[in-house]
Design a protein around this motif. Structure first.
Motif, short mmCIF file in Angstrom:
data_model
loop_
_atom_site.label_atom_id
_atom_site.label_comp_id
_atom_site.label_asym_id
_atom_site.label_seq_id
_atom_site.Cartn_x
_atom_site.Cartn_y
_atom_site.Cartn_z
N THR A 51 1.86 -5.80 -4.62
CA THR A 51 0.92 -5.59 -3.53
C THR A 51 1.05 -4.17 -3.01
O THR A 51 2.17 -3.69 -2.79
N TRP A 52 -0.09 -3.52 -2.83
CA TRP A 52 -0.10 -2.14 -2.35
C TRP A 52 -0.78 -2.06 -0.99
O TRP A 52 -1.80 -2.70 -0.76
N ASP A 53 -0.18 -1.29 -0.09
CA ASP A 53 -0.75 -1.05 1.24
C ASP A 53 -1.52 0.27 1.19
O ASP A 53 -0.92 1.34 1.10
N TRP A 54 -2.85 0.19 1.27
CA TRP A 54 -3.67 1.39 1.23
C TRP A 54 -3.57 2.20 2.52
O TRP A 54 -3.99 3.35 2.57
N GLY A 55 -3.03 1.60 3.55
CA GLY A 55 -2.84 2.32 4.80
C GLY A 55 -2.96 1.39 5.99
O GLY A 55 -3.90 0.60 6.07
N PHE A 56 -1.97 1.44 6.89
CA PHE A 56 -1.96 0.68 8.14
C PHE A 56 -1.83 -0.83 7.94
O PHE A 56 -1.93 -1.58 8.89
N GLY A 57 -1.63 -1.28 6.69
CA GLY A 57 -1.52 -2.71 6.44
C GLY A 57 -2.71 -3.31 5.72
O GLY A 57 -2.96 -4.52 5.81
N ASP A 58 -3.48 -2.49 5.01
CA ASP A 58 -4.60 -2.98 4.19
C ASP A 58 -4.04 -3.31 2.81
O ASP A 58 -4.13 -2.52 1.87
N TRP A 59 -3.47 -4.52 2.70
CA TRP A 59 -2.74 -4.92 1.49
C TRP A 59 -3.68 -5.41 0.40
O TRP A 59 -4.69 -6.07 0.68
N GLU A 60 -3.31 -5.13 -0.84
CA GLU A 60 -4.15 -5.56 -1.98
C GLU A 60 -3.28 -5.76 -3.21
O GLU A 60 -2.37 -4.98 -3.48
#
Length: 278
Positions: free
Chosen positions: A86-95
């Protein structure tokens, strides 16, 4: 009021994720070899954060899962444990990789990830057209159809991304009446976006934030602290010069003005509060 991500915004998120994957891959201290070469996997060095997974690889796999099936296969074959990363694109936008493939309609990538141990969820099921699976989720957890996916993309948008093979799922979700109820945001005339543009810095932290327009004319921010970057983050307008980063409504980005000119930006919410000056 606009209550859901538009098709243009969904495509913009996908293209930005692809770009970010390339950027993160370029930050690696080593070349990630393609399979079929005589190059070894890795060079015997430990990456930052070992034994947790190499975040450069996580970022690339999630990024390319939006669009590049051949690279997905190379990475999963070389590093099978990353299939559920899982990657956090920023501020907690997980994908996850599967999440990336799901909202972009990449059925081939999704099928490959599932075949290699990815954990299916309602968003992937919707895109794949697994109507009975989606119905089972809704029966088990009423109201789950209102849950938003990565970047704040709705469940119905995931189903529509699946194309013709998800038509039945789209019809079912539309019948529920709330599967496309995204976060409430305000529309903003394109001309008004210009007043938020600028480069901001913090006097107390090694932190920089740039607010700019992306290629489609939407407001995005680039945030950098030390060697960490979160670029091309869409921000959604709430009114009164306040925004939230796409997919993270718990975080607020408030622009301050002096004599009708932007002078500062404050980030607050479920993150340390910090104010940056123009």
């Amino acid at each position: 009021m606009n209550s859901s991500a538009t098709r243009r915004e969904v495509l913009t998120v996908a293209s930005q994720s692809a770009l970010a994957a390339t950027v993160f891959a370029g930050l690696s201290n080593r070349t990630i070899p393609s399979l079929g070469t005589n190059e070894p996997i890795g060079n015997g060095e430990l990456w930052l954060g070992y034994p947790r997974q190499d975040q450069t690889l996580v970022a690339e796999l999630v990024g390319v899962s939006h669009f590049n099936q051949s690279r997905v296969k190379e990475l999963v074959q070389a590093y099978p444990e990353l299939v559920n990363a899982t990657w956090d694109w920023g501020f907690g936008d997980w994908e996850t990789p599967l999440g990336a493939a799901s909202h972009t309609g990449q059925r081939g990538i999704a099928e490959y990830l599932l075949a290699n141990g990815a954990r299916i969820d309602i968003f992937a099921a919707a895109m794949m057209g697994f109507t009975e699976v989606v119905k089972s989720f809704v029966v088990a957890q009423p109201g789950i159809e209102r849950t938003l996916g990565p970047h704040g993309i709705t469940l119905l948008a995931h189903a529509k991304a699946g194309g013709e093979r998800a038509t039945e799922t789209v019809v079912y979700l539309e019948s529920l009446g709330s599967a496309d109820a995204g976060l409430q945001v305000e529309s903003m005339p394109e001309a008004d976006r210009q007043k938020y543009l600028g480069q901001f810095t913090s006097a107390d932290f090694d932190l920089k934030l740039a607010c700019r327009l992306n290629r489609t004319g939407l407001l995005v921010i680039d945030v950098q602290t030390g060697n960490s970057q979160s670029n091309n983050r869409l921000i959604r307008y709430l009114g009164n010069h306040e925004f939230f980063p796409s997919g993270v409504p718990s975080v607020r980005i408030q622009f301050g003005f002096e004599q009708e000119q932007v002078s500062s930006v404050t980030i607050r919410g479920s993150v340390p509060e910090v104010t940056l000056l123009l």
